[in-house]
Design a protein around this motif. Structure first.
Motif, PDB file in Angstrom:
ATOM      1  N   ALA A  52       0.823  -1.213   0.000  1.00 47.94           N
ATOM      2  CA  ALA A  52       0.000   0.000   0.000  1.00 47.94           C
ATOM      3  C   ALA A  52       0.856   1.261   0.000  1.00 47.94           C
ATOM      4  O   ALA A  52       0.529   2.255  -0.665  1.00 47.94           O
ATOM      5  CB  ALA A  52      -0.923  -0.010   1.215  1.00 47.94           C
ATOM      6  N   THR A  56       0.650   3.948  -3.024  1.00 52.94           N
ATOM      7  CA  THR A  56       0.053   5.236  -2.697  1.00 52.94           C
ATOM      8  C   THR A  56       0.956   6.379  -3.131  1.00 52.94           C
ATOM      9  O   THR A  56       0.510   7.366  -3.719  1.00 52.94           O
ATOM     10  CB  THR A  56      -0.210   5.328  -1.182  1.00 52.94           C
ATOM     11  OG1 THR A  56      -1.081   4.263  -0.811  1.00 52.94           O
ATOM     12  CG2 THR A  56      -0.865   6.641  -0.824  1.00 52.94           C
ATOM     13  N   TRP A 104      -6.374  -7.356   7.723  1.00 61.17           N
ATOM     14  CA  TRP A 104      -6.760  -6.618   6.521  1.00 61.17           C
ATOM     15  C   TRP A 104      -7.140  -5.172   6.847  1.00 61.17           C
ATOM     16  O   TRP A 104      -6.912  -4.261   6.045  1.00 61.17           O
ATOM     17  CB  TRP A 104      -7.883  -7.330   5.772  1.00 61.17           C
ATOM     18  CG  TRP A 104      -9.235  -7.314   6.442  1.00 61.17           C
ATOM     19  CD1 TRP A 104      -9.742  -8.237   7.305  1.00 61.17           C
ATOM     20  CD2 TRP A 104     -10.239  -6.298   6.287  1.00 61.17           C
ATOM     21  NE1 TRP A 104     -11.008  -7.869   7.718  1.00 61.17           N
ATOM     22  CE2 TRP A 104     -11.344  -6.684   7.099  1.00 61.17           C
ATOM     23  CE3 TRP A 104     -10.337  -5.118   5.558  1.00 61.17           C
ATOM     24  CZ2 TRP A 104     -12.512  -5.946   7.192  1.00 61.17           C
ATOM     25  CZ3 TRP A 104     -11.502  -4.358   5.650  1.00 61.17           C
ATOM     26  CH2 TRP A 104     -12.572  -4.775   6.461  1.00 61.17           C
ATOM     27  N   ALA A 107      -3.835  -3.324   7.203  1.00 67.30           N
ATOM     28  CA  ALA A 107      -3.279  -3.029   5.878  1.00 67.30           C
ATOM     29  C   ALA A 107      -4.017  -1.858   5.225  1.00 67.30           C
ATOM     30  O   ALA A 107      -3.402  -1.012   4.563  1.00 67.30           O
ATOM     31  CB  ALA A 107      -3.365  -4.267   4.992  1.00 67.30           C
ATOM     32  N   GLY A 108      -5.338  -1.783   5.426  1.00 67.28           N
ATOM     33  CA  GLY A 108      -6.113  -0.671   4.887  1.00 67.28           C
ATOM     34  C   GLY A 108      -5.750   0.651   5.530  1.00 67.28           C
ATOM     35  O   GLY A 108      -5.625   1.679   4.851  1.00 67.28           O
ATOM     36  N   TRP A 111      -2.598   2.009   4.174  1.00 67.01           N
ATOM     37  CA  TRP A 111      -2.852   2.689   2.897  1.00 67.01           C
ATOM     38  C   TRP A 111      -3.271   4.142   3.139  1.00 67.01           C
ATOM     39  O   TRP A 111      -2.738   5.080   2.527  1.00 67.01           O
ATOM     40  CB  TRP A 111      -3.952   1.946   2.143  1.00 67.01           C
ATOM     41  CG  TRP A 111      -4.025   2.267   0.681  1.00 67.01           C
ATOM     42  CD1 TRP A 111      -4.308   3.483   0.128  1.00 67.01           C
ATOM     43  CD2 TRP A 111      -3.791   1.379  -0.404  1.00 67.01           C
ATOM     44  NE1 TRP A 111      -4.288   3.403  -1.240  1.00 67.01           N
ATOM     45  CE2 TRP A 111      -3.979   2.124  -1.597  1.00 67.01           C
ATOM     46  CE3 TRP A 111      -3.478   0.037  -0.496  1.00 67.01           C
ATOM     47  CZ2 TRP A 111      -3.848   1.554  -2.855  1.00 67.01           C
ATOM     48  CZ3 TRP A 111      -3.342  -0.523  -1.759  1.00 67.01           C
ATOM     49  CH2 TRP A 111      -3.511   0.218  -2.915  1.00 67.01           C
ATOM     50  N   ASP A 114      -0.288   6.213   4.685  1.00 67.85           N
ATOM     51  CA  ASP A 114       0.772   6.575   3.749  1.00 67.85           C
ATOM     52  C   ASP A 114       0.299   7.604   2.737  1.00 67.85           C
ATOM     53  O   ASP A 114       1.048   8.517   2.366  1.00 67.85           O
ATOM     54  CB  ASP A 114       1.289   5.326   3.032  1.00 67.85           C
ATOM     55  CG  ASP A 114       2.687   5.539   2.492  1.00 67.85           C
ATOM     56  OD1 ASP A 114       3.641   5.475   3.285  1.00 67.85           O
ATOM     57  OD2 ASP A 114       2.819   5.797   1.283  1.00 67.85           O
TER      58      ASP A 114
END
Length: 459
Positions: A52, A56, A104, A107-108, A111, A114
């Motif tokens: 991510a 990004t 998950w 991880a989102g 994203w 960043d």
């Protein structure tokens, strides 16, 4: 437009927001893999979970650079609106990341974090080039690096510091410890306040030709064509710097994503416990898991603290350069080359450290490379591109940062390090070799103005 020479404190004020940005990056780089491991991620899956971040940057930074080049407000300037928007979003993301209930979701949030940091970061690079004459470019980026070093060291030590103050490192299976949550909360506050400081203490130059600027801004639907045109016509020096950046950032992405599993396992001998190996309904196994997990979390604090040393040494390196470049010119090419090689040696020595206490010496060498990465390429680049396109050029230059990270994330690190063996520490050997290659690539730089701009020193 002839730009006046700025004082140290004026340069400090315009760069101070990078303290907050680096708090965000250091917490992300030092502890995101730890969060992933706590939530059950396997070591080999960690680089992909990090994808991510570079994706990004690849999307956000050229867009933000392009938009900031075409922005002007008599009250807020050109770059400062983007600092502020990014700071607000980043602060919220930093608070939420360690509270992620599942892998998950973490991880989102990475994203979102960043993307938000990227909204703030690249306009800061462009601001240095906007505000400073060529004679102060190296000095300006070095002062920026000094502030980044301070932020890296403090933020990397935050979980260890709050743990020492009595905040618990223990947590149930799949839950991030309170020490990490508190550290990320502190980072959120520092991020926002430091950006606000720069926003309210720094002014910006208006466009040199306002009529031409407004005419350019009024033209619609040129974003993609302008980006592609700037990519196809990038100066040769920028391409050569891109090669150096490729190997440099492959190395540091490897460190950020895999240093925690590599060093907790190889140096501290306390790898993350595998959740499936324990039946927590059985009291003895639950107690065994808690003991191993707490040991892993404490070792992770120490890994983060050791990594913070690279921020401290980059700060010291930047301080020396700041004093020197304030009065004299330097050969940017050779400074960058030898700095990267020293950093590569630092990574290689991690395989051989006799005890955890020696790890800080490895990171001291890594910090010299980091201090140079954050200043010399940008100083060389800013002396060889059109100043009216500084934002979009800095954004495009970021492609040479994120593409190697994407390659590393989708299997590059695992493939190369597995050629050396299955041990996690092999990733640090890969980082070291990559950084040495980056250093040697400086020999391709031949533009005299990029290598060593001759300042018009005041008598």
């Amino acid at each position: 437009m002839k730009k006046r020479t700025l004082s140290f404190w004026e340069i400090w004020n315009m760069s101070f927001g990078f303290l907050g940005i680096q708090f965000g990056f250091a917490l992300q780089g030092g502890f995101m893999s730890r969060i992933f491991q706590t939530l059950g991620a396997d070591k080999d899956a960690i680089p992909l979970l990090w994808i991510a971040a570079p994706l990004t940057g690849l999307l956000v930074q050229p867009i933000i650079g392009y938009l900031s080049d075409r922005t002007w407000s008599t009250r807020w300037g050109r770059r400062r609106p983007y600092f502020l928007i990014g700071a607000v979003l980043s602060s919220f993301a930093l608070i939420l990341v360690p509270h992620s209930p599942t892998l998950w979701i973490a991880a989102g949030f990475l994203w979102i974090l960043d993307a938000s940091i990227n909204v703030s970061m690249e306009p800061f690079r462009a601001l240095v080039a906007d505000k400073l004459p060529d004679s102060q470019r190296s000095y300006g980026f070095v002062v920026q690096t000094l502030i980044i070093g301070i932020g890296t060291w403090v933020a990397s030590n935050l979980p260890w510091m709050v743990s020492k103050l009595g905040v618990s490192d223990a947590a149930p299976m799949g839950v991030v410890p309170m020490s990490v949550k508190v550290a990320f909360g502190i980072g959120a506050v520092v991020f926002l306040l430091s950006i606000l400081y720069t926003v309210f203490t720094t002014t910006e130059y208006p466009p040199e030709d306002m009529e031409a600027f407004e005419k350019e801004k009024a033209q619609k639907n040129r974003f993609v064509s302008d980006i592609l045109n700037n990519i196809s016509n990038m100066p040769s020096t920028m391409k050569k710097l891109g090669l150096i950046q490729f190997f440099s950032w492959f190395a540091f992405f490897t460190m950020w994503s895999l240093a925690n599993p590599a060093l907790t396992e190889h140096v501290f001998h306390t790898p993350a416990p595998i959740e499936s190996a324990y039946d927590i309904s059985i009291p003895e196994q639950a107690a065994a898991f808690d003991a191993e997990n707490t040991a892993f979390q404490k070792a992770s604090n120490l890994v983060g603290s050791s990594m913070g040393v690279y921020g401290l040494s980059s700060m010291a390196f930047a301080l020396v350069l700041a004093f020197y470049t304030s009065k004299k010119r330097i050969n940017r090419k050779y400074v960058h080359m030898f700095s990267l090689i020293l950093g590569g040696i630092g990574f290689l020595t991690m395989y051989y450290v006799p005890s955890p206490s020696f790890l800080k010496y490895s990171f001291i060498l890594v910090g010299i490379a980091w201090g140079s990465i954050l200043s010399m390429p940008y100083a060389m680049l800013s002396s060889s591109v059109d100043p009216n396109k500084m934002g979009v050029i800095m954004g495009i230059f970021n492609m040479f940062i994120v593409i190697p990270q994407i390659i590393a994330a989708i299997g590059g690190i695992n493939f190369i390090s597995n050629l050396l063996g299955e041990e996690a520490i092999n990733a640090m050997l890969v980082a070291g070799l990559s950084l040495i290659i980056a250093g040697l690539c400086n020999l391709f730089i031949t533009d005299k103005n990029a290598i060593s701009y001759q300042p018009e020193l005041e008598q």
